[in-house]
Design a protein around this motif. Structure first.
Motif, PDB file in Angstrom:
ATOM      1  N   ASN A  51     -31.699 -95.103 -11.535  1.00 20.36           N
ATOM      2  CA  ASN A  51     -32.891 -95.195 -12.507  1.00 20.36           C
ATOM      3  C   ASN A  51     -34.116 -94.906 -11.790  1.00 20.36           C
ATOM      4  OD1 ASN A  51     -31.068 -96.173 -14.659  1.00 20.36           O
ATOM      5  ND2 ASN A  51     -31.254 -98.269 -13.722  1.00 20.36           N
ATOM      6  N   GLN A  52     -35.207 -94.729 -12.554  1.00 19.14           N
ATOM      7  CA  GLN A  52     -36.414 -94.445 -12.019  1.00 19.14           C
ATOM      8  C   GLN A  52     -36.672 -95.670 -11.255  1.00 19.14           C
ATOM      9  OE1 GLN A  52     -39.738 -94.575 -15.021  1.00 19.14           O
ATOM     10  NE2 GLN A  52     -40.641 -92.738 -13.733  1.00 19.14           N
ATOM     11  N   GLU A  53     -37.277 -95.346 -10.048  1.00 26.37           N
ATOM     12  CA  GLU A  53     -37.701 -96.232  -9.058  1.00 26.37           C
ATOM     13  C   GLU A  53     -36.646 -97.059  -8.328  1.00 26.37           C
ATOM     14  OE1 GLU A  53     -40.819 -99.041 -10.539  1.00 26.37           O
ATOM     15  OE2 GLU A  53     -42.070 -97.543 -11.144  1.00 26.37           O
ATOM     16  N   GLU A  54     -35.602 -96.487  -8.531  1.00 22.96           N
ATOM     17  CA  GLU A  54     -34.311 -97.135  -7.751  1.00 22.96           C
ATOM     18  C   GLU A  54     -34.355 -96.471  -6.273  1.00 22.96           C
ATOM     19  OE1 GLU A  54     -29.841 -97.994  -8.414  1.00 22.96           O
ATOM     20  OE2 GLU A  54     -30.952 -97.402 -10.296  1.00 22.96           O
ATOM     21  N   SER A  55     -33.747 -97.068  -5.245  1.00 22.33           N
ATOM     22  CA  SER A  55     -33.695 -96.404  -4.163  1.00 22.33           C
ATOM     23  C   SER A  55     -32.674 -95.487  -3.973  1.00 22.33           C
ATOM     24  CB  SER A  55     -33.691 -97.311  -2.817  1.00 22.33           C
ATOM     25  OG  SER A  55     -33.477 -96.888  -1.637  1.00 22.33           O
ATOM     26  N   PHE A  56     -33.046 -94.283  -3.484  1.00 27.47           N
ATOM     27  CA  PHE A  56     -31.979 -93.112  -3.151  1.00 27.47           C
ATOM     28  C   PHE A  56     -31.673 -93.172  -1.687  1.00 27.47           C
ATOM     29  CE2 PHE A  56     -34.567 -89.609  -1.804  1.00 27.47           C
ATOM     30  CZ  PHE A  56     -35.670 -89.450  -2.234  1.00 27.47           C
ATOM     31  N   GLY A  57     -32.533 -93.766  -0.889  1.00 30.20           N
ATOM     32  CA  GLY A  57     -31.941 -93.490   0.476  1.00 30.20           C
ATOM     33  C   GLY A  57     -33.202 -94.020   1.451  1.00 30.20           C
ATOM     34  N   SER A  58     -33.007 -93.862   2.654  1.00 27.20           N
ATOM     35  CA  SER A  58     -34.260 -94.237   3.670  1.00 27.20           C
ATOM     36  C   SER A  58     -34.626 -93.054   4.709  1.00 27.20           C
ATOM     37  CB  SER A  58     -33.793 -95.625   4.375  1.00 27.20           C
ATOM     38  OG  SER A  58     -32.857 -96.120   3.920  1.00 27.20           O
TER      39      SER A  58
END
Lengths: 126, 364
Positions: A51-58
């Motif tokens: 979803n929008q604003e969900e973390s996809f990594g670091s």
């Protein structure tokens, strides 16, 4: 500090460049400058739909680690494999060779929630 | 927030400034990795004026230092420096520091900026039974660390007193850049050689300008605290608040080598620490390298192969000279042996690492 006119921005300092239903995502020149030397990009979301604003990594600089957030919801199609061996591309070319993921947008209307170049420029106080 | 006398110099040089130990300090100028590598290969200058300087003077100066310090100050002669810690009375460490023997009845203790107030209170309390003269010169003293393989050669240009052949951990008073009574010691926190110089605040700009002028032909650069930390961690040097603190003992922290149990020296918590040394400790600070990809950070959990918690990361970074993700951790002693596989929990994943001997960096 460079802010490109043709991109959209998040308040968390990601940029997104739209190409049809797909889009490239990276971090801004301001963000790479704040982080300093990038030494590792940890992307575990390839293939998943977020979803929008969900973390996809670091993203790891020598001294700090920051989460990366989806500018809009979508499927993570691809991680920029060149960053595996040369994460410093994000420092040297944040809007070009330093792109981080390619996504397929779920709902392009979410782009309207993002900042344009002017709004982002004032956010970072330039 | 406090600042050192060099604060405006850093800002003018384009440094990124951060709050560190209550001081506004440069964390980097051109870039952390570049600065780190420059110290390993050439010469760089750190403003370490935030460090504390506490003088101990009087007939009982040695007795006092022996009581508060873990190390044996009686082996020092004039002009020698010793790495030490102040054990507290509960099995922890108040601070780590350097002892300089100026003369038989005068010592200089150089302590961490973050701990100056705590150390000062601790020493005043301990002094009730000694009555030495204690003087906190921290606010009037500036310090630069000039570090790297070319440091002494570059700095030799600023003094007629020979410094290039000085032994490690010794010091001299000399006229430096025309300023009399500068204390120069062959000490540092990088593992790449060099010196540290102490002088009065009023001479600071003169010395700063001379250091950079003399260093020009060696491409001397200012170096920020970011590189200072990666350089020290590659050497396995302790940093207060990471490997050592109020609850970790010198024996647990691997500082047995500066904790001297000799008959002629009594010191705070000696009996307890001796017991730890003789009977062994249940946890130890170790160094480790990541095998899986990931970078350890302070307070990340360490688990065994079955996922049981066995400790926590003290410090971690990507080591610019060793080209590996490295760290230190306080873990259960049974996992402390070199070669033991441990796992660091990084963002919910248990990533494999191995216990190694320090230093991580073993020279070019």
């Amino acid at each position: 500090m460079e802010v490109l006119a043709n991109l959209k921005y998040t308040k968390d300092h990601e940029w997104i460049r739209v190409e049809g239903e797909e889009a490239y995502v990276g971090i801004t020149d301001f963000a790479q400058h704040e982080l300093g030397d990038i030494v590792f990009v940890d992307i575990t979301s390839e293939g998943s739909t977020l979803n929008q604003e969900e973390s996809f990594g670091s993203i790891e600089a020598v001294k700090t680690v920051s989460d990366l957030f989806m500018p809009v919801g979508g499927e993570v199609l691809e991680f920029n494999a060149e960053l595996e061996n040369d994460p410093a591309l994000i420092n040297t070319d944040p809007y070009g060779k330093g792109w981080i993921i390619k996504i397929k947008m779920t709902n392009p209307a979410e782009l309207d929630n993002l900042l344009n170049a002017d709004a982002y420029t004032s956010l970072i106080g330039l | 927030m406090k600042s050192t006398v060099f604060c405006q110099k850093h800002i003018d040089l384009g440094a990124k400034m951060v709050s560190f130990a209550g001081f506004n300090m440069p964390v980097q100028y051109e870039g952390l990795i570049l600065e780190h590598e420059h110290v390993r290969k050439a010469v760089g200058v750190f403003d370490v004026s935030h460090m504390g300087e506490i003088w101990v003077r009087g007939a009982k100066a040695l007795d006092f230092v022996q009581w508060v310090s873990s190390n044996d100050a009686s082996v020092l002669t004039d002009g020698k420096v010793q790495y030490c810690c102040f054990p507290n009375d509960k099995g922890g460490i108040v601070d780590d520091f350097l002892t300089y023997r100026i003369k038989a009845d005068e010592y200089l203790l150089v302590v961490n900026a973050a701990n100056i107030d705590k150390d000062w209170a601790w020493l005043q309390e301990q002094n009730k039974n000694f009555g030495v003269e204690l003087y906190n010169a921290s606010d009037e003293t500036s310090q630069l660390a000039i570090q790297g393989p070319l440091a002494l050669k570059a700095m030799q240009k600023l003094t007629n007193t020979p410094i290039e052949d000085m032994e490690y951990y010794t010091f001299k008073y000399l006229t430096f850049a025309g300023v009399p009574n500068v204390l120069l010691s062959t000490t540092g926190y990088t593992g790449s050689g060099g010196c540290e110089i102490y002088f009065r605040n009023e001479d600071a700009f003169k010395i700063w300008d001379a250091v950079f002028e003399a260093g020009k032909e060696f491409n001397i650069k200012p170096i920020g605290l970011g590189a200072r930390d990666t350089l020290r961690l590659e050497m396995g040097f302790c940093l207060y608040g990471h490997e050592i603190n109020d609850t970790t003992s010198p024996i647990e922290a691997g500082l047995g080598w500066i904790t001297k149990f000799v008959d002629h020296k009594n010191f705070i918590n000696k009996a307890n620490l001796l017991k730890q040394k003789q009977e062994g400790v249940t946890r130890k600070v170790i160094g480790f390298e990541m095998i899986d990809r990931g970078i350890p950070r302070q307070d990340y959990e360490i688990v065994d192969a079955n996922g049981n918690l066995i400790g926590k990361v003290c410090s971690g970074t990507q080591g610019p000279s060793v080209h590996k993700a490295i760290g230190t951790a306080l873990i259960k002693a049974e996992f402390a042996k070199t070669g033991t596989e441990i796992f660091v929990k990084i963002r919910e994943k248990a990533l494999k690492a191995v216990v190694v001997r320090m230093p991580f960096y073993k020279g070019e």
